[in-house]
Design a protein around this motif. Structure first.
Motif, PDB file in Angstrom:
ATOM      1  N   LYS A  43       0.444  -1.183   0.306  1.00 56.72           N
ATOM      2  CA  LYS A  43       0.210   0.015  -0.164  1.00 56.72           C
ATOM      3  C   LYS A  43       0.361   1.274   0.140  1.00 56.72           C
ATOM      4  O   LYS A  43       0.479   2.258   0.556  1.00 56.72           O
ATOM      5  CB  LYS A  43      -0.898   0.241   1.469  1.00 56.72           C
ATOM      6  CG  LYS A  43      -2.273  -0.819   1.137  1.00 56.72           C
ATOM      7  CD  LYS A  43      -2.949  -1.277   2.802  1.00 56.72           C
ATOM      8  CE  LYS A  43      -3.755  -2.519   2.191  1.00 56.72           C
ATOM      9  NZ  LYS A  43      -4.846  -1.981   4.365  1.00 56.72           N
ATOM     10  N   PRO A 128      -3.003   4.419   4.691  1.00 57.99           N
ATOM     11  CA  PRO A 128      -3.968   4.266   4.370  1.00 57.99           C
ATOM     12  C   PRO A 128      -5.182   4.311   5.836  1.00 57.99           C
ATOM     13  O   PRO A 128      -4.415   4.728   6.859  1.00 57.99           O
ATOM     14  CB  PRO A 128      -4.075   2.135   3.523  1.00 57.99           C
ATOM     15  CG  PRO A 128      -2.796   1.936   4.195  1.00 57.99           C
ATOM     16  CD  PRO A 128      -1.618   3.477   4.754  1.00 57.99           C
ATOM     17  N   GLN A 130      -8.281   1.940   8.087  1.00 59.36           N
ATOM     18  CA  GLN A 130      -8.674   0.991   7.542  1.00 59.36           C
ATOM     19  C   GLN A 130      -9.689   0.954   8.941  1.00 59.36           C
ATOM     20  O   GLN A 130      -9.345   2.190   9.567  1.00 59.36           O
ATOM     21  CB  GLN A 130      -7.860  -0.080   8.409  1.00 59.36           C
ATOM     22  CG  GLN A 130      -7.225   0.521   9.697  1.00 59.36           C
ATOM     23  CD  GLN A 130      -5.953  -0.818  10.309  1.00 59.36           C
ATOM     24  OE1 GLN A 130      -5.424  -1.475   9.117  1.00 59.36           O
ATOM     25  NE2 GLN A 130      -6.161  -1.999  11.889  1.00 59.36           N
TER      26      GLN A 130
END
Length: 312
Positions: A43, A128, A130
């Motif tokens: 990622k 990122p 989550q």
């Protein structure tokens, strides 16, 4: 330590910050031993940074004073482009960099600690996010095993793992709290020495995070974890204590405008005071004889440092 915390905050609050930029800032401050490694995952990528502050009687100088590890634990300092600016999850990295700056300033002013201090964190301005209950967490471009590999050093004789711990309803105070000591799969009693330092630093009664057995198992086993604060304990035999920067209400790790400079400053000052005493052998993370007795009575608990018996 407000000056150093503000400097660290401003340094990291940028879409263009990199590990090398942080390293240059530290080297310009007089820290010679700074290492940066860029690691790419599924990622994205992040820059792991390791800072070594030698002590006058530390191992690097041929002495025998113990080495303290301070890990700024986080998923990322930013969640760009989804979020603009520094996220709440960045508090661990801010603390780690601020501690390095303060130790550098202390050395320049003639106050050198007895033991070496190894500081590690990672710099990722576009990590990122989550899902997590009760509020979203920050993710990371690399997995937890990779983070532990680059942040936990075998030379660390004890570890303070500093992590934003606001995404829960379990610890509900503003400021910071510490965890019980975790060693080789055992959750041990809370260190009296660390409780003393905490109340001296804050001027308040100490606060303790109620961690569970689940929290000290490795990520990746499908079990709920409070957060990643205790993950360093899954990969070392050294005692680990979490330094949790906390809030009264659940705050997402990806929230911006949620970092409180005064809370980070208290946590950073706590780390400095622990480093002073630990290098001199005056601060204990756990009772060695009691730990030995636990092993004699009940056996080792190292299996909790593994992923366990996974279903095929």
């Amino acid at each position: 330590m407000l000056k150093q915390v503000i400097e660290a905050y401003e340094l990291l609050d940028s879409a263009y910050v990199t590990g090398e930029k942080v390293a240059k800032f530290l080297r310009d401050r007089g820290i010679e031993n700074v290492e940066v490694k860029t690691i790419t995952g599924e990622k994205g990528s992040t820059d792991f940074i390791k800072i070594i502050i030698p002590g006058k009687n530390g191992k690097l100088s041929g002495g025998d004073a113990p080495t303290l590890g301070i890990i700024g634990r986080l998923g990322g300092i930013g969640a760009r482009p989804e979020m603009i600016g520094l996220v709440s999850d960045a508090d661990g990295a801010i603390t780690a960099i601020a501690v390095a700056l303060k130790l550098a300033d202390m050395r320049r002013n003639g106050d050198i600690l007895d033991g070496d201090v190894i500081i590690a964190t990672h710099i990722c301005p576009n990590a990122p996010t989550q899902p997590h209950d009760p509020v979203p967490f920050m993710g990371s471009p690399v997995d937890m095993a990779t983070m532990n590999r680059y942040e936990v050093d075998p030379s660390m004789d004890a570890i303070l793992s500093v992590d934003t711990t606001k995404g829960n309803r379990i610890i509900n105070i503003r400021g910071f709290a510490i965890t019980p000591t975790v060693k080789e799969g055992w959750i041990l009693r809370v260190s009296e020495d660390l409780l003393d330092i905490m109340q001296y630093v804050t001027g308040r009664m100490p606060a303790v995070v109620p961690i569970t057995m689940q929290d000290i198992t490795p990520y990746g086993n499908g079990i709920y974890h409070l957060n990643s604060i205790m993950q360093p304990a899954t990969t070392t035999n050294a005692p680990v204590v979490g330094v949790a920067i906390t809030a009264e209400v659940p705050v997402p790790g990806c929230a911006t405008g949620a970092s409180h400079i005064v809370d980070i400053e208290e946590a950073a000052r706590f780390c400095i005071e622990v480093a002073k005493g630990f290098g001199r052998g005056k601060v204990k993370f756990y009772d060695e004889e009691e730990f030995k007795r636990l092993i004699e009575l009940y056996g080792p608990m190292n299996h909790l440092q593994t992923l366990g018996r996974q279903r095929k």
